[in-house]
Motif scaffolding. Structure first.
Motif, PDB file in Angstrom:
ATOM      1  N   THR A 185       0.820  -1.206   0.000  1.00  0.00           N
ATOM      2  CA  THR A 185       0.000   0.000   0.000  1.00  0.00           C
ATOM      3  C   THR A 185       0.856   1.259   0.000  1.00  0.00           C
ATOM      4  O   THR A 185       2.052   1.217   0.268  1.00  0.00           O
ATOM      5  CB  THR A 185      -0.930   0.054   1.228  1.00  0.00           C
ATOM      6  OG1 THR A 185      -0.193   0.578   2.335  1.00  0.00           O
ATOM      7  CG2 THR A 185      -1.480  -1.296   1.570  1.00  0.00           C
ATOM      8  N   SER A 186       0.207   2.372  -0.294  1.00  0.00           N
ATOM      9  CA  SER A 186       0.871   3.676  -0.232  1.00  0.00           C
ATOM     10  C   SER A 186       0.823   4.255   1.171  1.00  0.00           C
ATOM     11  O   SER A 186       1.241   5.390   1.387  1.00  0.00           O
ATOM     12  CB  SER A 186       0.186   4.649  -1.204  1.00  0.00           C
ATOM     13  OG  SER A 186       0.303   4.199  -2.533  1.00  0.00           O
ATOM     14  N   THR A 187       0.304   3.495   2.129  1.00  0.00           N
ATOM     15  CA  THR A 187       0.135   4.000   3.485  1.00  0.00           C
ATOM     16  C   THR A 187       1.472   4.380   4.110  1.00  0.00           C
ATOM     17  O   THR A 187       2.391   3.566   4.188  1.00  0.00           O
ATOM     18  CB  THR A 187      -0.572   2.951   4.363  1.00  0.00           C
ATOM     19  OG1 THR A 187      -1.818   2.612   3.767  1.00  0.00           O
ATOM     20  CG2 THR A 187      -0.804   3.489   5.765  1.00  0.00           C
ATOM     21  N   ASP A 188       1.611   5.615   4.510  1.00  0.00           N
ATOM     22  CA  ASP A 188       2.793   6.136   5.185  1.00  0.00           C
ATOM     23  C   ASP A 188       2.440   7.528   5.687  1.00  0.00           C
ATOM     24  O   ASP A 188       1.423   8.095   5.278  1.00  0.00           O
ATOM     25  CB  ASP A 188       3.990   6.170   4.235  1.00  0.00           C
ATOM     26  CG  ASP A 188       5.325   6.180   4.979  1.00  0.00           C
ATOM     27  OD1 ASP A 188       5.310   6.011   6.210  1.00  0.00           O
ATOM     28  OD2 ASP A 188       6.360   6.353   4.326  1.00  0.00           O
ATOM     29  N   TRP A 189       3.277   8.116   6.547  1.00  0.00           N
ATOM     30  CA  TRP A 189       2.951   9.431   7.097  1.00  0.00           C
ATOM     31  C   TRP A 189       4.226  10.148   7.530  1.00  0.00           C
ATOM     32  O   TRP A 189       5.192   9.536   7.969  1.00  0.00           O
ATOM     33  CB  TRP A 189       1.988   9.306   8.276  1.00  0.00           C
ATOM     34  CG  TRP A 189       2.404   8.318   9.335  1.00  0.00           C
ATOM     35  CD1 TRP A 189       3.059   8.589  10.509  1.00  0.00           C
ATOM     36  CD2 TRP A 189       2.210   6.898   9.308  1.00  0.00           C
ATOM     37  NE1 TRP A 189       3.283   7.427  11.221  1.00  0.00           N
ATOM     38  CE2 TRP A 189       2.773   6.369  10.510  1.00  0.00           C
ATOM     39  CE3 TRP A 189       1.606   6.015   8.400  1.00  0.00           C
ATOM     40  CZ2 TRP A 189       2.746   5.009  10.807  1.00  0.00           C
ATOM     41  CZ3 TRP A 189       1.601   4.656   8.696  1.00  0.00           C
ATOM     42  CH2 TRP A 189       2.163   4.171   9.899  1.00  0.00           C
ATOM     43  N   GLY A 190       4.197  11.463   7.338  1.00  0.00           N
ATOM     44  CA  GLY A 190       5.345  12.277   7.731  1.00  0.00           C
ATOM     45  C   GLY A 190       5.382  13.587   6.968  1.00  0.00           C
ATOM     46  O   GLY A 190       4.613  13.792   6.026  1.00  0.00           O
ATOM     47  N   ALA A 191       6.269  14.485   7.381  1.00  0.00           N
ATOM     48  CA  ALA A 191       6.378  15.806   6.764  1.00  0.00           C
ATOM     49  C   ALA A 191       7.232  15.735   5.503  1.00  0.00           C
ATOM     50  O   ALA A 191       8.439  15.482   5.567  1.00  0.00           O
ATOM     51  CB  ALA A 191       6.993  16.789   7.762  1.00  0.00           C
ATOM     52  N   PHE A 192       6.610  15.953   4.358  1.00  0.00           N
ATOM     53  CA  PHE A 192       7.280  15.925   3.056  1.00  0.00           C
ATOM     54  C   PHE A 192       6.273  16.402   2.022  1.00  0.00           C
ATOM     55  O   PHE A 192       5.095  16.077   2.147  1.00  0.00           O
ATOM     56  CB  PHE A 192       7.743  14.495   2.728  1.00  0.00           C
ATOM     57  CG  PHE A 192       8.521  14.413   1.448  1.00  0.00           C
ATOM     58  CD1 PHE A 192       9.879  14.688   1.433  1.00  0.00           C
ATOM     59  CD2 PHE A 192       7.893  14.075   0.256  1.00  0.00           C
ATOM     60  CE1 PHE A 192      10.599  14.621   0.249  1.00  0.00           C
ATOM     61  CE2 PHE A 192       8.609  14.016  -0.931  1.00  0.00           C
ATOM     62  CZ  PHE A 192       9.970  14.289  -0.935  1.00  0.00           C
ATOM     63  N   PRO A 193       6.671  17.184   1.027  1.00  0.00           N
ATOM     64  CA  PRO A 193       7.965  17.770   0.708  1.00  0.00           C
ATOM     65  C   PRO A 193       8.173  19.090   1.470  1.00  0.00           C
ATOM     66  O   PRO A 193       7.485  19.339   2.457  1.00  0.00           O
ATOM     67  CB  PRO A 193       7.847  18.015  -0.791  1.00  0.00           C
ATOM     68  CG  PRO A 193       6.391  18.338  -0.985  1.00  0.00           C
ATOM     69  CD  PRO A 193       5.653  17.476   0.003  1.00  0.00           C
ATOM     70  N   GLU A 194       9.059  19.951   0.948  1.00  0.00           N
ATOM     71  CA  GLU A 194       9.414  21.168   1.671  1.00  0.00           C
ATOM     72  C   GLU A 194       8.340  22.241   1.606  1.00  0.00           C
ATOM     73  O   GLU A 194       8.151  22.983   2.569  1.00  0.00           O
ATOM     74  CB  GLU A 194      10.738  21.736   1.126  1.00  0.00           C
ATOM     75  CG  GLU A 194      11.946  20.883   1.442  1.00  0.00           C
ATOM     76  CD  GLU A 194      13.242  21.518   0.965  1.00  0.00           C
ATOM     77  OE1 GLU A 194      13.166  22.629   0.410  1.00  0.00           O
ATOM     78  OE2 GLU A 194      14.306  20.911   1.154  1.00  0.00           O
ATOM     79  N   ASN A 195       7.652  22.367   0.465  1.00  0.00           N
ATOM     80  CA  ASN A 195       6.653  23.430   0.360  1.00  0.00           C
ATOM     81  C   ASN A 195       5.466  23.008  -0.497  1.00  0.00           C
ATOM     82  O   ASN A 195       5.524  22.009  -1.234  1.00  0.00           O
ATOM     83  CB  ASN A 195       7.278  24.726  -0.183  1.00  0.00           C
ATOM     84  CG  ASN A 195       7.872  24.548  -1.567  1.00  0.00           C
ATOM     85  OD1 ASN A 195       7.150  24.363  -2.538  1.00  0.00           O
ATOM     86  ND2 ASN A 195       9.198  24.589  -1.666  1.00  0.00           N
ATOM     87  N   ASP A 196       4.395  23.777  -0.393  1.00  0.00           N
ATOM     88  CA  ASP A 196       3.123  23.439  -1.039  1.00  0.00           C
ATOM     89  C   ASP A 196       3.215  23.402  -2.562  1.00  0.00           C
ATOM     90  O   ASP A 196       2.483  22.658  -3.213  1.00  0.00           O
ATOM     91  CB  ASP A 196       2.048  24.453  -0.633  1.00  0.00           C
ATOM     92  CG  ASP A 196       1.800  24.471   0.867  1.00  0.00           C
ATOM     93  OD1 ASP A 196       1.947  23.408   1.499  1.00  0.00           O
ATOM     94  OD2 ASP A 196       1.471  25.540   1.397  1.00  0.00           O
ATOM     95  N   THR A 197       4.091  24.206  -3.138  1.00  0.00           N
ATOM     96  CA  THR A 197       4.151  24.292  -4.597  1.00  0.00           C
ATOM     97  C   THR A 197       4.609  22.993  -5.232  1.00  0.00           C
ATOM     98  O   THR A 197       4.438  22.792  -6.436  1.00  0.00           O
ATOM     99  CB  THR A 197       5.097  25.425  -5.041  1.00  0.00           C
ATOM    100  OG1 THR A 197       6.416  25.161  -4.560  1.00  0.00           O
ATOM    101  CG2 THR A 197       4.614  26.765  -4.491  1.00  0.00           C
ATOM    102  N   LEU A 198       5.181  22.084  -4.437  1.00  0.00           N
ATOM    103  CA  LEU A 198       5.633  20.803  -4.952  1.00  0.00           C
ATOM    104  C   LEU A 198       4.531  19.751  -4.934  1.00  0.00           C
ATOM    105  O   LEU A 198       4.728  18.641  -5.427  1.00  0.00           O
ATOM    106  CB  LEU A 198       6.828  20.307  -4.127  1.00  0.00           C
ATOM    107  CG  LEU A 198       8.074  21.215  -4.163  1.00  0.00           C
ATOM    108  CD1 LEU A 198       9.131  20.705  -3.201  1.00  0.00           C
ATOM    109  CD2 LEU A 198       8.619  21.313  -5.578  1.00  0.00           C
ATOM    110  N   MET A 199       3.371  20.094  -4.392  1.00  0.00           N
ATOM    111  CA  MET A 199       2.242  19.157  -4.315  1.00  0.00           C
ATOM    112  C   MET A 199       1.442  19.198  -5.619  1.00  0.00           C
ATOM    113  O   MET A 199       1.137  20.285  -6.131  1.00  0.00           O
ATOM    114  CB  MET A 199       1.337  19.519  -3.135  1.00  0.00           C
ATOM    115  CG  MET A 199       2.025  19.501  -1.772  1.00  0.00           C
ATOM    116  SD  MET A 199       2.518  17.844  -1.243  1.00  0.00           S
ATOM    117  CE  MET A 199       0.905  17.103  -0.902  1.00  0.00           C
TER     118      MET A 199
END
Length: 509
Positions: A185-199
């Motif tokens: 699964t893609s299940t995972d959690w944590g702070a990434f990436p550095e900024n919103d523009t990369l989403m």
């Protein structure tokens, strides 16, 4: 001098007449439609549950603009069939689309229910609308050529770090006993990436905002499909900072909750590739998973705010219908796991909000309704003729009326002949083998006590049993769900097929 006054008066009257004509023309013009899908969003947002003091000012903003359904339910607790139901206006039990289906295979000659179907965006195009869409709207994006303009969709649910932050994606399925029976699964959690523009969602909103500021010679239908809050639960650190771990609440959980569940319900809930609640408790990760989910909700809320800002600063602000919905709920430890994939309340209930010309502002409706109603509701709000193939009911009268609605209900289906019915404060589940669950939400909001055998509820159970779908077709050949052994076996059995590997369709799990 009199001549000057006379000419000035004529000019004023002419301008007034022009304004009147413009207003009249505006009233006769069909409204635009802004169709917003949020992946895997449960009802924790502040206009509904306000769980753990979630920060969603833009969901609140949209709620104040229109009507919030606090008790809306999906027709399947899985992305592919849920979205296919919304876009076709048909129940999974009618189409046989119980699992993941390629976007281009939903409508095909071999399926009598869908071979001549008109998808929701197509219906608007056929009635004079310019249609546009970006992101996840159907299971992947959309069937080919379904929109006049398509922004497509970024593959997967990234961006991804080079290595997983917490979870390996396999869980206990790495054991020999389960090897090959469950997907990663893609299940995972944590702070990434550095900024919103990369989403990817940020880029989708840029695309939508630019088009909202264009002029059109006809009304438009604009679809925007957010990828978050689908796993992996990665968003920039600033969204995590909104939720200090010491302030995080965890959902209600009972370790022996599943002791009174029928065996088939346990098979469906057998998801060792997902983190279990017991593992999350023992490892200290439970609050961190909840924190990540809340962070993802607040990130989507921010992007929603950008959409609303763009609409409000455009020429279309006063003549656009907005609908925001999610394809299912999501369990964050309830019933022992972190997943959708169930016929219980936390998996079937999801946000549904409407706003637009002539709709009440700030209204909430607590009666159970179905996502299946989105198609006919949008048609009525847009002044279009009903599509007689729709199995859902328009919600316009419910939104515009102050009348208390009695006996509305919602049906969710997960595989052939497995259904849940929600009515008032009750949930009834009936599985393909005839076993049942029944919950009284007044006394048991967490669905911890299966009262199916309690004679006190016999009359209510019979009433709800009568609402079960009368049509239950076999699985559509192109529909499958290969990440859960029950559904692989189930399709092979009810369709009379041999047990064989099935094509993996866009890992959404």
């Amino acid at each position: 001098m009199k001549k000057i006054y006379f000419l000035a008066l004529i000019s004023i009257l002419t301008l007034s007449a022009c304004k009147t004509e413009k207003k009249a023309a505006s009233k006769s013009t069909k409204p635009n439609v802004l169709f917003i899908a949020v992946d895997d969003l449960n009802t924790w947002i502040s206009p509904i549950d306000n769980f753990s003091n979630v920060k969603t000012p833009n969901f609140d903003r949209l709620a104040k603009m229109g009507v919030t359904f606090t008790n809306a339910h999906v027709q399947a607790p899985l992305c592919g069939p849920s979205r296919a139901s919304i876009m076709t206006g048909l129940r999974p039990s009618t189409t046989g689309i119980y699992g993941m289906t390629p976007d281009n295979k939903i409508r095909r000659p071999e399926n009598p229910a869908t071979k001549d179907i008109t998808f929701l965006p197509e219906y608007f195009e056929q009635n004079g609308y310019h249609t546009m869409g970006i992101g996840k709207l159907f299971h992947i994006h959309a069937p080919d050529s379904i929109f006049n303009e398509s922004g497509g969709r970024v593959k997967g649910f990234g961006p991804y770090p080079k290595e997983r932050i917490v979870w390996d994606g396999f869980g206990t399925s790495k054991s020999k006993e389960n090897k090959g029976k469950y997907g990663r699964t893609s299940t995972d959690w944590g702070a990434f990436p550095e900024n919103d523009t990369l989403m990817p969602d940020h880029k989708s909103v840029n695309w939508v905002a630019e088009r909202l500021h264009r002029d059109y010679d006809k009304p438009f239908f604009m679809g925007l499909g957010f990828l978050r809050v689908h796993v992996p639960l990665y968003v920039p650190q600033k969204w995590f900072d909104l939720y200090p771990l010491e302030d995080i609440q965890t959902p209600p959980y009972k370790s022996d909750d599943l002791n009174d569940i029928p065996q088939i319900g346990l098979h469906i809930n057998d998801l060792p590739m997902m983190p279990s609640t017991e593992w999350a408790k023992e490892s200290g990760e439970w609050k961190k998973i909840v924190q990540a989910y809340l962070a993802c909700i607040s990130y989507v809320d921010y992007e929603l705010g950008r959409v609303l800002d763009a609409l409000e600063s455009s020429k279309h602000a006063d003549n656009t219908v907005i609908v925001l919905w999610s394809d299912h709920g999501y369990r964050l430890g309830e019933k022992g796991t972190f997943a959708k994939h169930a016929l219980w309340e936390t998996a079937t209930k999801a946000p549904l909000l409407f706003a637009g010309p002539n709709l009440p502002k700030g209204k909430k409706i607590d009666a159970p309704v179905e996502m299946l109603s989105i198609y006919p509701t949008l048609l009525e709000l847009s002044g279009l003729s009903a599509n007689n193939t729709n199995e859902g009911k328009s919600l316009v009268n419910m939104m515009e009326s102050d009348q208390i609605t009695e006996d509305t209900y919602a049906i969710t289906t997960f595989g052939m002949n497995n259904h849940a019915v929600k009515i008032n404060n009750y949930r009834y589940i009936r599985y393909e083998d005839g076993t049942e669950e029944f919950y009284d939400h007044t006394a048991d909001p967490n669905e911890w006590n299966n009262e199916a055998k309690n004679p006190k509820y016999a009359t209510q159970i019979e009433k709800m049993k009568g609402l079960l779908p009368k049509t239950n077709v076999i699985w559509d050949e192109k529909s499958s769900y290969t990440f859960q052994p029950y559904f692989v076996e189930h399709k092979a059995r009810v369709n009379g097929e041999e047990k064989k590997p099935v094509e993996v369709i866009g890992a959404d799990r």
